[in-house]
Design a protein around this motif. Structure first.
Motif, PDB file in Angstrom:
ATOM      1  N   UNK A 122      23.213  37.308  46.742  1.00  0.00           N
ATOM      2  CA  UNK A 122      24.147  38.076  47.573  1.00  0.00           C
ATOM      3  C   UNK A 122      25.551  37.532  47.397  1.00  0.00           C
ATOM      4  N   UNK A 123      26.497  38.425  47.122  1.00  0.00           N
ATOM      5  CA  UNK A 123      27.870  37.954  46.927  1.00  0.00           C
ATOM      6  C   UNK A 123      28.826  38.562  47.941  1.00  0.00           C
ATOM      7  N   UNK A 124      29.809  37.744  48.346  1.00  0.00           N
ATOM      8  CA  UNK A 124      30.774  38.218  49.341  1.00  0.00           C
ATOM      9  C   UNK A 124      31.779  37.140  49.689  1.00  0.00           C
ATOM     10  N   UNK A 125      32.085  37.034  50.991  1.00  0.00           N
ATOM     11  CA  UNK A 125      33.069  36.049  51.441  1.00  0.00           C
ATOM     12  C   UNK A 125      32.461  35.028  52.407  1.00  0.00           C
ATOM     13  N   UNK A 131      26.236  34.486  56.859  1.00  0.00           N
ATOM     14  CA  UNK A 131      25.071  35.370  56.693  1.00  0.00           C
ATOM     15  C   UNK A 131      23.808  34.546  56.431  1.00  0.00           C
ATOM     16  N   UNK A 132      23.883  33.643  55.446  1.00  0.00           N
ATOM     17  CA  UNK A 132      22.729  32.788  55.159  1.00  0.00           C
ATOM     18  C   UNK A 132      23.149  31.320  55.075  1.00  0.00           C
ATOM     19  N   UNK A 182      41.701  35.163  58.528  1.00  0.00           N
ATOM     20  CA  UNK A 182      41.223  35.963  59.658  1.00  0.00           C
ATOM     21  C   UNK A 182      40.353  35.092  60.569  1.00  0.00           C
ATOM     22  N   UNK A 183      40.308  35.515  61.844  1.00  0.00           N
ATOM     23  CA  UNK A 183      39.594  34.671  62.813  1.00  0.00           C
ATOM     24  C   UNK A 183      38.086  34.693  62.608  1.00  0.00           C
ATOM     25  N   UNK A 184      37.562  35.884  62.309  1.00  0.00           N
ATOM     26  CA  UNK A 184      36.105  35.997  62.193  1.00  0.00           C
ATOM     27  C   UNK A 184      35.665  35.866  60.737  1.00  0.00           C
ATOM     28  N   UNK A 185      34.701  34.988  60.513  1.00  0.00           N
ATOM     29  CA  UNK A 185      34.086  34.810  59.202  1.00  0.00           C
ATOM     30  C   UNK A 185      35.107  34.787  58.054  1.00  0.00           C
ATOM     31  N   UNK A 186      36.082  33.888  58.115  1.00  0.00           N
ATOM     32  CA  UNK A 186      37.067  33.845  57.024  1.00  0.00           C
ATOM     33  C   UNK A 186      36.428  33.367  55.719  1.00  0.00           C
ATOM     34  N   UNK A 187      37.101  33.707  54.615  1.00  0.00           N
ATOM     35  CA  UNK A 187      36.615  33.222  53.324  1.00  0.00           C
ATOM     36  C   UNK A 187      36.897  31.728  53.244  1.00  0.00           C
ATOM     37  N   UNK A 188      35.845  30.938  53.152  1.00  0.00           N
ATOM     38  CA  UNK A 188      36.026  29.491  52.925  1.00  0.00           C
ATOM     39  C   UNK A 188      34.759  28.934  52.296  1.00  0.00           C
TER      40      UNK A 188
END
Ligand code: DC
Length: 219
Positions: A122-125, A131-132, A182-188
């Motif tokens: 699964x790919x994303x931010x 998510x996992x 961003x406050x929610x689930x930022x890319x890090x």
């Protein structure tokens, strides 16, 4: 228990291509979570829903049907939107759309359910962070903004689209900034993710590195 490979990183880091390759090799399904945010953005654009219009967004989330087919096609409410979600307009709108808590909650649910009975790449931010958090393998794939802009321009050329390097670079930097702050689930990078800088690596080199890491984690 299904085997989960989480690949996070900024736009243009090569996540999409790499995740597809890896999924093929290890016989898992590839889930492009960005495509899911893009579907919400496309539906919101079509229904003239602004990011502030929470009622409209809620209604959209209640009604929306997103399907990621094994052949890579993306369906929104039974319509093939594989290319329609890749326009500049949708790219731009998917970033503010992805800051809405309700949108993230809805997609988080869908994403977790997709991995219940099958191995996934699964790919994303926020895959390794939110998510996992217990994914078997976590990769943070990066590249310099300049290299990512060059890749975007090449991709555009292949599609017959002329683009300006400075504008593309600026857009990438703005999107990075929005996604990372961003406050929610930022890319890090998740603390336990393995960092790979793809700036000077070929697709082959990156996927071989990841396949080696997967092999070690399967034992
Ligand atoms: O990976 P992409 O460029 O197709 O993603 C589109 C947008 O969706 C991007 O602005 C960031 C957002 N996104 C996100 O917030 N979380 C994810 N897991 C995947 C994408």
């Amino acid at each position: 228990m299904s085997f989960i490979v989480a690949i996070d990183g900024p736009a243009g880091s090569g996540k999409g291509t790499i995740a597809k390759k890896i999924a093929n090799k290890i016989n898992a399904i590839n889930i492009d979570t960005g495509a899911m945010f893009r579907c919400v953005a496309l539906k919101a654009l079509r229904e003239n829903a602004s990011v502030e219009d929470k009622d409209k967004i809620r209604k959209i989330l209640n009604e929306i049907k997103i399907e990621l087919k094994p052949n890579g096609k993306v369906f929104l409410d039974n319509e093939d939107v594989t290319t329609k979600i890749r326009t500049e307009e949708v790219s731009k709108y998917s970033s503010p759309i992805s800051t809405i808590q309700e949108v993230r909650d809805k997609l988080l649910n869908l994403q977790r359910n997709m991995a219940v009975s099958q191995d996934v790449v699964m790919e994303g931010r926020d895959i390794g962070t939110v998510v996992f958090p217990n994914a078997n393998v976590k990769i943070y794939l990066d590249a310099t903004p300049e290299e990512r802009a060059k890749r975007r321009i090449l991709q555009n050329q292949e599609k017959g689209i002329d683009s300006n390097y400075k504008e593309v670079l600026e857009e990438i930097k703005q999107r990075d900034y929005r996604d990372m702050t961003r406050e929610i689930a930022p890319l890090k990078k998740a603390e336990d993710a393995i960092y790979i800088d793809s700036t000077n690596l070929s697709i082959e080199e990156v996927s071989n590195k990841i396949l080696e890491i997967i092999e070690k984690n399967k034992i």
